[in-house]
Design a protein around this motif. Structure first.
Motif, PDB file in Angstrom:
ATOM      1  N   PRO A  44       0.677  -0.999  -0.005  1.00 19.85           N
ATOM      2  CA  PRO A  44      -0.056   0.012   0.017  1.00 19.85           C
ATOM      3  C   PRO A  44       0.947   1.416  -0.011  1.00 19.85           C
ATOM      4  N   ILE A  45       0.736   2.544  -0.461  1.00 19.52           N
ATOM      5  CA  ILE A  45       1.223   3.805  -0.422  1.00 19.52           C
ATOM      6  C   ILE A  45       0.617   4.161   0.860  1.00 19.52           C
ATOM      7  N   TYR A  46       1.596   4.693   1.813  1.00 21.14           N
ATOM      8  CA  TYR A  46       1.090   5.043   3.288  1.00 21.14           C
ATOM      9  C   TYR A  46       0.728   6.550   3.285  1.00 21.14           C
ATOM     10  N   TYR A  78       5.501  -4.045   8.577  1.00 20.43           N
ATOM     11  CA  TYR A  78       4.854  -5.441   8.278  1.00 20.43           C
ATOM     12  C   TYR A  78       4.509  -5.580   6.725  1.00 20.43           C
ATOM     13  N   SER A  79       3.534  -4.853   6.360  1.00 18.65           N
ATOM     14  CA  SER A  79       3.322  -4.906   4.785  1.00 18.65           C
ATOM     15  C   SER A  79       4.489  -4.831   4.051  1.00 18.65           C
ATOM     16  N   THR A  80       5.264  -3.756   4.456  1.00 22.40           N
ATOM     17  CA  THR A  80       6.394  -3.669   3.262  1.00 22.40           C
ATOM     18  C   THR A  80       7.534  -4.812   3.515  1.00 22.40           C
ATOM     19  N   LYS A  98      -6.204  -5.962   5.077  1.00 21.82           N
ATOM     20  CA  LYS A  98      -7.500  -6.243   4.996  1.00 21.82           C
ATOM     21  C   LYS A  98      -8.440  -5.100   5.237  1.00 21.82           C
ATOM     22  N   ASP A  99      -7.917  -4.083   5.801  1.00 17.87           N
ATOM     23  CA  ASP A  99      -8.804  -3.129   5.964  1.00 17.87           C
ATOM     24  C   ASP A  99      -9.070  -1.977   4.457  1.00 17.87           C
ATOM     25  N   ILE A 100      -8.214  -2.367   3.667  1.00 16.29           N
ATOM     26  CA  ILE A 100      -8.350  -1.680   2.406  1.00 16.29           C
ATOM     27  C   ILE A 100      -8.810  -2.486   1.127  1.00 16.29           C
ATOM     28  N   THR A 108       4.447   6.712  -0.929  1.00 10.25           N
ATOM     29  CA  THR A 108       3.363   7.543  -0.152  1.00 10.25           C
ATOM     30  C   THR A 108       2.323   7.990  -0.649  1.00 10.25           C
ATOM     31  N   ASP A 109       1.309   8.030   0.077  1.00  8.03           N
ATOM     32  CA  ASP A 109      -0.122   8.646  -0.515  1.00  8.03           C
ATOM     33  C   ASP A 109      -0.274  10.052   0.247  1.00  8.03           C
ATOM     34  N   GLU A 110       0.023  11.005  -0.691  1.00  7.09           N
ATOM     35  CA  GLU A 110       0.223  12.302   0.220  1.00  7.09           C
ATOM     36  C   GLU A 110      -0.924  13.375   0.137  1.00  7.09           C
TER      37      GLU A 110
HETATM   38  O1  ME8 Z   1      -4.748   2.805   3.887  1.00  6.39           O
HETATM   39  N1  ME8 Z   1      -1.289  -4.371  11.157  1.00  6.39           N
HETATM   40  O2  ME8 Z   1      -2.563   3.830   4.156  1.00  6.39           O
HETATM   41  P1  ME8 Z   1      -2.386   3.568   5.705  1.00  6.39           P
HETATM   42  C1  ME8 Z   1      -1.031  -4.770   9.986  1.00  6.39           C
HETATM   43  N2  ME8 Z   1      -2.822   5.257   1.957  1.00  6.39           N
HETATM   44  N3  ME8 Z   1      -0.898  -3.876   9.132  1.00  6.39           N
HETATM   45  C2  ME8 Z   1      -1.127  -2.305   9.132  1.00  6.39           C
HETATM   46  C3  ME8 Z   1      -1.715  -2.196  10.381  1.00  6.39           C
HETATM   47  C4  ME8 Z   1      -1.864  -3.084  11.561  1.00  6.39           C
HETATM   48  N4  ME8 Z   1      -2.060  -2.744  12.763  1.00  6.39           N
HETATM   49  N5  ME8 Z   1      -1.861  -0.874  10.559  1.00  6.39           N
HETATM   50  C5  ME8 Z   1      -1.710  -0.464   9.144  1.00  6.39           C
HETATM   51  C6  ME8 Z   1      -3.795   3.709   3.609  1.00  6.39           C
HETATM   52  N6  ME8 Z   1      -1.132  -1.429   8.460  1.00  6.39           N
HETATM   53  C7  ME8 Z   1      -3.906   3.961   1.967  1.00  6.39           C
HETATM   54  C8  ME8 Z   1      -3.491   3.076   0.878  1.00  6.39           C
HETATM   55  S1  ME8 Z   1      -2.845   2.089  -1.294  1.00  6.39           S
HETATM   56  C9  ME8 Z   1      -3.342   2.686  -2.750  1.00  6.39           C
HETATM   57  C10 ME8 Z   1      -3.497   3.369  -0.403  1.00  6.39           C
HETATM   58  C11 ME8 Z   1      -0.846  -1.553   7.042  1.00  6.39           C
HETATM   59  O3  ME8 Z   1      -1.041   4.684   6.068  1.00  6.39           O
HETATM   60  C12 ME8 Z   1      -1.820  -2.310   6.341  1.00  6.39           C
HETATM   61  O4  ME8 Z   1      -1.180  -2.765   4.954  1.00  6.39           O
HETATM   62  O5  ME8 Z   1      -3.372   3.977   6.355  1.00  6.39           O
HETATM   63  C13 ME8 Z   1      -2.704  -1.472   5.813  1.00  6.39           C
HETATM   64  O6  ME8 Z   1      -3.598  -1.694   4.779  1.00  6.39           O
HETATM   65  C14 ME8 Z   1      -1.955  -0.202   5.483  1.00  6.39           C
HETATM   66  O7  ME8 Z   1      -0.909  -0.336   6.657  1.00  6.39           O
HETATM   67  C15 ME8 Z   1      -2.545   1.244   5.513  1.00  6.39           C
HETATM   68  O8  ME8 Z   1      -1.866   2.120   5.620  1.00  6.39           O
END
Ligand code: ME8
Length: 507
Positions: free
Chosen positions: A10-12, A24-26, A257-259, A49-51
């Motif tokens: 995911p881009i964060y 973890y995801s990374t 799984k949230d996204i 990154t999602d900015e």
């Molecule tokens: O959702 N346990 O970004 P985000 C495991 N920008 N994984 C976790 C976690 C946890 N407690 N918390 C976060 C976004 N993650 C969007 C995504 S993609 C086109 C855009 C991981 O910064 C997990 O992979 O909120 C989750 O989907 C991601 O961080 C969400 O990061």
């Protein structure tokens, strides 16, 4: 030409610094990328990154910074953490880059021109934290059904994307491609969402200006999710470097799984509208929890990946994340479990094998790893165990079962530790049984080499150190699986190098 493998994270959101969930995801994506490279594939590994969006704009405002200044600051901790965690991404994309913005604008225009995007009015709720539109009927106790936060009432003119038009094709695709959504329980979730009344999604915002402008309608910016998903295209050359794009597409997406809804419903619909092949696989991972609650910065429940690395070392943390829970399931994060894994699996099982074997080679064989036995005798069973572990590991990795892959390695390590006790090299030395002694110690060194190769995707730094200790003048990455992941490839080595314990015990 060999195979290619394109993997994404995911881009964060850069509203805050990364925590262990992001790491973890990374790490999951990195393990797959490294595994595929070792397998001889040409890999493209994308993170970033999602900015844009309201959540990031709000964080900037709280710091009294312009959004651009805020994101320029906040991207740094992500890049730093990936560097520290030995993340081998080939590219890092930021959605504020001009090249990404141009691709988003072109896609928006094309979908509008072909009638997949149309103008309407949005009247409903919006959760800033999840950056999600919610119809009244889906709220839970008037709050966001995903995160439980307050939602805002939004009434604005809005562009819509015709998700509904692709619903049937998407369902068919899911049914005929069991690899598309993993694990299976997430596939079921998506299918039932699709069978519900699927609405078109709003893809622009008016009450916000921190987003990609819509050139022909300056009152609107592109909705942050529509913008963000496109990173998977723009980051691999789409509409810019067509050759590169065609070479690597389609991707494997690692997401939480949230996204899932965004990745398994909206995103494939966008791709169908663009006539682009759908992703190969969408892997939805579970959550790391603290006290059964999802770890998330804004809930004040943080586990700082830097602190963990300070205490245990990066590779121990990477190992723990991959070993503790199967991909797709939730895991409770406890320091005790992390310490237990480090001491038990790494220091005892793996570390002891190395730190028993190498000093014996040093003392009994002048620090030289002997040549492979011409007629194996004592090591036959060990060879069979290692060969079995290798094939099980390959199968586990092919099934994205990274936890089992590690377990397969540890089965081999257990057999090797037992072999030390049974073969008693110290007695072979005492009784001057030179050939047997050489065979036994060569066999143990060979297990260590193979274990280093197999763990290389998971613990890249440590596995390089193990190769150094064996006195090899190559790195694990220079031993492709095809040629070297076989029993018997360890050749005579003139000089092993003893060093401090690779996996120090922690309290
Ligand atoms: O959702 N346990 O970004 P985000 C495991 N920008 N994984 C976790 C976690 C946890 N407690 N918390 C976060 C976004 N993650 C969007 C995504 S993609 C086109 C855009 C991981 O910064 C997990 O992979 O909120 C989750 O989907 C991601 O961080 C969400 O990061």
């Amino acid at each position: 030409m060999g195979h290619t493998f394109y993997v994404t994270t995911p881009i964060y959101y850069v509203n805050d610094v990364p925590h262990i969930g992001h790491a973890y995801s990374t790490v999951v994506a990195d393990v797959l990328a490294r595994f595929h490279r070792q397998n001889g594939d040409t890999v493209f590994f994308l993170t970033g990154t999602d900015e844009h969006g309201q959540k990031v704009a709000k964080a900037a405002k709280a710091k009294q910074l312009e959004p651009q200044a805020h994101v320029d600051q906040m991207v740094v901790p992500y890049k730093d953490l990936w560097h520290r965690y030995a993340i081998s991404n080939d590219h890092f994309i930021r959605t504020t880059e001009a090249s990404h913005q141009a691709v988003v604008q072109k896609i928006f225009k094309r979908l509008l021109d072909q009638g997949d995007i149309y103008k309407g009015l949005y009247e409903g709720w919006y959760c800033v934290h999840e950056e999600t539109f919610w119809p009244e009927s889906q709220l839970k106790d008037k709050k966001c059904p995903d995160c439980g936060r307050e939602v805002d009432w939004v009434k604005e003119e809005s562009y819509y994307f015709k998700t509904s038009k692709y619903k049937k094709r998407l369902l068919e695709h899911i049914h005929s491609n069991p690899e598309f959504i993993r694990p299976k329980v997430r596939e079921n979730e998506v299918v039932s969402l699709l069978k519900d009344d699927l609405q078109d999604v709003a893809v622009s915002r008016m009450t916000l200006n921190w987003g990609i402008p819509i050139p022909f309608d300056p009152d609107h910016v592109v909705y942050v999710w529509f913008d963000a998903l496109i990173n998977y295209l723009s980051g691999v050359g789409y509409l810019q470097d067509e050759k590169k794009f065609l070479r690597f597409w389609p991707p494997v997406h690692i997401i939480g799984k949230d996204i899932l809804k965004f990745h398994a419903i909206i995103w494939p619909s966008m791709l169908m509208a663009l006539d682009v092949e759908l992703p190969k696989t969408i892997v939805a991972t579970g959550f790391w929890t603290l006290g059964k609650e999802k770890i998330s910065k804004s809930r004040g429940k943080v586990v700082d990946p830097h602190e963990l690395a300070d205490d245990l070392g990066v590779d121990a943390v990477r190992y723990f994340l991959m070993r503790e829970v199967p991909l797709g399931q939730d895991g409770e994060f406890t320091y005790e479990a992390l310490v237990r894994r480090t001491n038990h699996d790494l220091a005892n099982d793996f570390g002891n094998l190395i730190h028993r074997t190498l000093p014996m080679i040093n003392r009994f064989l002048d620090g030289r790893i002997p040549a492979a036995p011409a007629k194996p005798n004592l090591t036959k069973e060990l060879a069979a165990k290692a060969t079995g572990a290798i094939s099980e590991y390959k199968e586990s990795m092919a099934n994205l079962d990274t936890k089992s892959a590690l377990e397969n390695i540890w089965t081999m390590l257990a057999a090797a530790n037992k072999f030390v006790d049974q073969s008693e090299p110290w007695n072979l030395k005492k009784e001057d049984r030179e050939e047997e002694l050489k065979e036994v110690l060569w066999g143990l060194a060979e297990v260590i080499r193979i274990a280093a190769l197999l763990t290389a995707p998971f613990m890249p730094t440590t596995s390089e150190l193990i190769f150094e200790q064996l006195g090899l003048d190559t790195k694990p990455a220079d031993q492709p699986f095809k040629d070297f992941l076989k029993w018997g490839k360890l050749t005579e080595q003139p000089e092993i190098k003893l060093s401090a314990p690779l996996f120090p015990r922690v309290d």
